[in-house]
Design an enzyme around this catalytic site. Sequence first.
Site, short mmCIF file in Angstrom:
data_model
loop_
_atom_site.label_atom_id
_atom_site.label_comp_id
_atom_site.label_asym_id
_atom_site.label_seq_id
_atom_site.Cartn_x
_atom_site.Cartn_y
_atom_site.Cartn_z
N ASP A 330 0.85 -1.18 0.00
CA ASP A 330 0.00 0.00 0.00
C ASP A 330 0.89 1.24 0.00
OD1 ASP A 330 -3.00 0.96 0.61
OD2 ASP A 330 -1.60 2.24 1.70
N GLU A 373 -4.71 2.09 -4.29
CA GLU A 373 -3.24 2.05 -4.33
C GLU A 373 -2.67 0.77 -3.75
OE1 GLU A 373 -4.39 4.40 -0.58
OE2 GLU A 373 -5.14 4.05 -2.61
#
Length: 457
Positions: A330, A373
């Site tokens: 992440d 993301e």
Amino acid sequence: MSARVLIVDDLFPNVKLLETKLALEYFDVLAAMNGPDAIAICEQGLCDIVLLDVMMPGMDGFEVCRHLKNNPVTAHLPVVMVTALDQPSDRLRGLDAGADDFLTKPIDDTALFTRVRSLVRLKAVTDELRSRAMASRDFGMGDPLALATAETGLNANVLLVEDRPGAAERMASAIGQHHAVMVEADPHRALLLATEGAYDAILVSLDLDGSDGLRLCSQLRSLDRTRNVPLIMMAEPHERARIVRGLDFGVHDYLLRPIDRNELLARVRTQVRRKRFSEVLRGAVHASMELAITDGLTGLHNRRYLDSHLGALFGDAAFRQRPMAALILDIDRFKAINDTYGHEAGDEVLRTFAERLRTHTRNIDIVARYGGEEVVIVLPDAGLAEAQAIAERIRERVEALPFAIQRATRSVSVTVSIGVAVREPADATPGDMLKRADLALYRAKAAGRNRVEAQAA
């Protein structure tokens, strides 16, 4: 092979004669007495091949053929023009209109059945491609049928296998006006050229000196590299039995000597157009398959691909008692990048992030965008120590070099947090492993970000 044959003729006796012949060979037969009715039947997808009479009042066969071949909905339909005319100029008009072949009245039964079966086989392949290619429209790729229909059939690479110097020179001169031509007299060298080159059409003389041209055609049809290349036989009029054999095993077309220059050009162009029509459809199929499993922004695999492949990999690792690891990555403070520089800048960061992940993972690894993301990396045959080492290497490479943002004409520092987990014997599904990797990611975030954390079972 059965098929639905549309007979188009304004004379009822002609229709009944062909209908009787075809029905005895177990073909399903439809009939139309004029051009507009024939076009309507074709547009509704009710037939597989069209036997089209040339001489009809109002809309003649040439006009009907041209209409069918210029319409993306019907361009794939094989059209055989049936006529009492037997002049090269008449065949040329039909071929220029897009006809796939000619049958001259009175129709020879063997030629009729062989041609129909050959063209129906080709259409069956095209139909499969068409149905799959249409899925590409769902991905915003435009209409592949319209693109395929627009193909001109020019500027092709043609291989001419002919050992008669005079005939080879005349044919090469004619074809060379619109295409690149390679002439080869020896069938063995021709076979090597065909497999090594990228040819759009191959013409083979059946009466090569000391060789069987039909055997060369058979070899070309059997090899993977040349199976889809259009083959055109060149034969003497008395070799019709050999022509029929060639058409039976998949040769696409033929020319009878003496070869008319204009008919030669028209038949080559027709075969090249058909080949490229299929190639456009295959390209659309391949592109739609890629889009179905690929994330459009990053080029990584998408969640669908991960979900469909992870179970099989997980089951295989459990069966073979081999290790497997998963990383969940992440990007740290990604929202701040979007808020500060805009979403386009965030997209640039994601694309660069994906490129770096591809650089530092193996070909056997699955790298998939999980959402936003977040990225999941599945590492087959990787234990905990190896997975942690890979994760740490990725973390270091992401942090080491700033990410360029073209829109903002500057670079930004980016870091990533990574959770690591391995398959445990007690795991029932890959979701158990991913859940531990997600918990490890949460720990990495809570501990200050830009870290690699591993979660035990």
